[in-house]
Design a protein around this motif. Structure first.
Motif, short mmCIF file in Angstrom:
data_model
loop_
_atom_site.label_atom_id
_atom_site.label_comp_id
_atom_site.label_asym_id
_atom_site.label_seq_id
_atom_site.Cartn_x
_atom_site.Cartn_y
_atom_site.Cartn_z
N ARG A 210 0.85 -1.20 0.00
CA ARG A 210 0.00 0.00 0.00
C ARG A 210 0.88 1.25 0.00
NH1 ARG A 210 -2.38 -3.36 3.91
NH2 ARG A 210 -4.46 -4.00 3.32
N PRO A 211 0.31 2.37 -0.43
CA PRO A 211 1.01 3.64 -0.25
C PRO A 211 1.04 3.96 1.23
CG PRO A 211 -0.75 3.82 -1.88
CD PRO A 211 -0.89 2.49 -1.22
N SER A 212 2.23 4.21 1.79
CA SER A 212 2.26 4.39 3.24
C SER A 212 3.50 5.08 3.79
CB SER A 212 2.14 3.02 3.91
OG SER A 212 3.26 2.23 3.57
N SER A 213 4.30 5.71 2.97
CA SER A 213 5.51 6.27 3.55
C SER A 213 5.78 7.67 3.02
CB SER A 213 6.71 5.36 3.26
OG SER A 213 7.20 5.58 1.97
N ASP A 214 6.78 8.29 3.60
CA ASP A 214 7.20 9.63 3.19
C ASP A 214 8.39 9.57 2.24
OD1 ASP A 214 5.57 11.72 4.22
OD2 ASP A 214 6.20 11.16 6.24
N GLY A 215 8.40 8.64 1.34
CA GLY A 215 9.46 8.59 0.33
C GLY A 215 10.30 7.34 0.37
N CYS A 216 10.25 6.59 1.46
CA CYS A 216 11.06 5.39 1.59
C CYS A 216 10.36 4.18 0.98
CB CYS A 216 11.35 5.11 3.06
SG CYS A 216 12.39 6.35 3.85
N ILE A 217 11.14 3.13 0.82
CA ILE A 217 10.62 1.84 0.35
C ILE A 217 10.64 0.91 1.56
CG2 ILE A 217 10.99 -0.10 -1.21
CD1 ILE A 217 10.26 2.59 -2.62
N GLY A 218 9.47 0.44 1.98
CA GLY A 218 9.37 -0.41 3.16
C GLY A 218 9.16 -1.87 2.78
N LEU A 219 9.77 -2.76 3.57
CA LEU A 219 9.62 -4.19 3.41
C LEU A 219 9.23 -4.80 4.75
CD1 LEU A 219 11.95 -3.34 1.25
CD2 LEU A 219 12.42 -5.77 1.20
N TYR A 220 8.68 -6.02 4.71
CA TYR A 220 8.46 -6.76 5.95
C TYR A 220 9.82 -6.89 6.65
CZ TYR A 220 3.93 -8.34 4.13
OH TYR A 220 2.65 -8.40 3.64
N ASN A 221 9.83 -6.86 7.99
CA ASN A 221 11.10 -6.99 8.72
C ASN A 221 11.86 -8.25 8.32
OD1 ASN A 221 11.28 -4.61 10.24
ND2 ASN A 221 9.88 -5.42 11.79
N GLU A 222 11.16 -9.36 8.14
CA GLU A 222 11.83 -10.61 7.76
C GLU A 222 12.50 -10.48 6.39
OE1 GLU A 222 8.78 -10.26 8.92
OE2 GLU A 222 8.60 -11.57 10.66
N HIS A 223 11.87 -9.74 5.49
CA HIS A 223 12.44 -9.58 4.16
C HIS A 223 13.62 -8.61 4.16
CE1 HIS A 223 8.44 -10.99 2.16
NE2 HIS A 223 9.09 -11.97 2.76
N ILE A 224 13.51 -7.51 4.90
CA ILE A 224 14.64 -6.58 4.92
C ILE A 224 15.85 -7.23 5.60
CG2 ILE A 224 14.00 -5.35 7.04
CD1 ILE A 224 15.72 -3.79 3.95
N ALA A 225 15.60 -8.10 6.57
CA ALA A 225 16.72 -8.80 7.23
C ALA A 225 17.44 -9.69 6.21
CB ALA A 225 16.22 -9.62 8.41
N ARG A 226 16.69 -10.38 5.36
CA ARG A 226 17.31 -11.22 4.32
C ARG A 226 18.05 -10.37 3.30
NH1 ARG A 226 11.85 -14.30 3.71
NH2 ARG A 226 11.91 -15.54 5.61
N LEU A 227 17.39 -9.30 2.84
CA LEU A 227 18.01 -8.41 1.85
C LEU A 227 19.27 -7.77 2.43
CD1 LEU A 227 17.78 -7.13 -0.99
CD2 LEU A 227 16.43 -5.30 0.08
N TYR A 228 19.19 -7.33 3.68
CA TYR A 228 20.33 -6.72 4.37
C TYR A 228 21.55 -7.65 4.34
CZ TYR A 228 22.84 -4.53 8.31
OH TYR A 228 23.77 -3.92 9.11
N GLY A 229 21.30 -8.94 4.53
CA GLY A 229 22.39 -9.91 4.50
C GLY A 229 23.02 -10.10 3.13
N LEU A 230 22.28 -9.77 2.09
CA LEU A 230 22.76 -9.93 0.71
C LEU A 230 23.43 -8.68 0.15
CD1 LEU A 230 19.62 -11.74 -0.77
CD2 LEU A 230 21.85 -12.80 -0.29
N VAL A 231 22.87 -7.52 0.48
CA VAL A 231 23.28 -6.26 -0.12
C VAL A 231 24.61 -5.78 0.44
CG1 VAL A 231 22.69 -3.79 -0.26
CG2 VAL A 231 20.95 -5.52 -0.71
N GLU A 232 25.46 -5.29 -0.44
CA GLU A 232 26.71 -4.66 -0.04
C GLU A 232 26.62 -3.16 -0.22
OE1 GLU A 232 30.31 -6.32 -1.73
OE2 GLU A 232 29.25 -8.21 -2.16
N VAL A 233 27.36 -2.42 0.59
CA VAL A 233 27.48 -0.98 0.36
C VAL A 233 28.01 -0.81 -1.06
CG1 VAL A 233 28.72 1.12 1.02
CG2 VAL A 233 27.73 -0.37 2.79
#
Length: 183
Positions: free
Chosen positions: A153-176
Motif C-alpha cells: 500500500r502507499p504508506s511512507s514519506d518517500g522510503c521503500i518499506g519491506l516486511y522486517n523478515e524480508h529486509i533482514a534477508r536483503l540486508y544480509g545480501l546487499v553490499e554498500v
C-alpha cells in the motif's frame, strides 16, 4: 549472448514462482500482485551488476534484487510513498547499512507534525523496522516496518518499506555500493 539472455529471462519467470515461499507474509492481494508481475531484467536499467543492483518498482510495489554473482535474485513486496510528490525516481546507491536503526523525522515531517519525537530508538515503535539500507539521497531508505499493513500500500514519506523478515534477508545480501533504481 542472445541465447544466454533468453535463458536468464525465461528462468527468471520461474524465479518469481520460486520467490513465493519468501512472500508467505504477504497478504493475498500482495501475493496476487507479485505473482502477476513479469520479470524485470536488470540489463534494462544497468550496464553491469557490479556488487549487485536493486530495481524498486513503485507502480507494482515490488523490489527486485540481483547479486553481483549473476545467480542471486530476490523479489519482495514493498510499501511505496503516499503521493507522487514524495516519490523520488531515478538512480541512487546504498551508502550505509544499519541493523537496529534509529529514526529521526525529517524537517518536513516535523513541520507537518511538531509533536513528533526528535528521535525514535531501535525497537517495536521505530518506523524503520529492524534494518535499514541508507541511500545516497538524503532521507531515503529501504527499510523494514513493524506495521505489516503498510506492505503493498502507499504508506511512507518517500522510503521503500519491506516486511522486517524480508529486509533482514536483503540486508544480509546487499553490499554498500549496490546500485539502486526507483522506477
Amino acid at each position: 549472448m542472445q541465447n544466454r539472455r533468453r535463458f536468464i529471462v525465461g528462468a527468471g519467470l520461474g524465479l518469481v514462482a520460486a520467490a513465493t515461499p519468501a512472500l508467505a507474509l504477504a497478504t493475498p492481494a500482495v501475493q496476487r500482485n507479485l505473482s502477476a508481475l513479469q520479470r524485470v531484467d536488470w540489463r534494462d536499467h544497468f550496464d553491469a551488476l557490479g556488487v549487485g543492483v536493486i530495481v524498486s518498482d513503485t507502480a507494482s510495489r515490488a523490489l527486485h534484487y540481483w547479486g553481483g554473482d549473476g545467480e542471486t535474485y530476490r523479489l519482495y513486496p514493498t510499501s511505496v510513498p503516499l503521493s507522487e510528490e514524495l516519490t523520488k525516481l531515478g538512480y541512487t546507491e546504498v551508502v550505509r547499512k544499519v541493523a537496529g536503526p534509529t529514526w529521526t523525522p525529517t524537517p518536513s515531517m516535523r513541520e507537518r507534525d511538531p509533536s513528533l519525537p526528535k528521535v525514535v530508538p531501535a525497537g517495536p515503535g521505530n518506523p524503520l523496522g529492524t534494518h535499514a539500507l541508507y541511500l545516497s539521497w538524503q532521507y531515503y531508505r529501504i527499510h523494514g516496518t513493524h506495521d505489516t499493513r503498510k506492505i503493498g500500500r502507499p504508506s511512507s514519506d518517500g522510503c521503500i518499506g519491506l516486511y522486517n523478515e524480508h529486509i533482514a534477508r536483503l540486508y544480509g545480501l546487499v553490499e554498500v555500493g549496490t546500485r539502486v533504481r526507483l522506477i
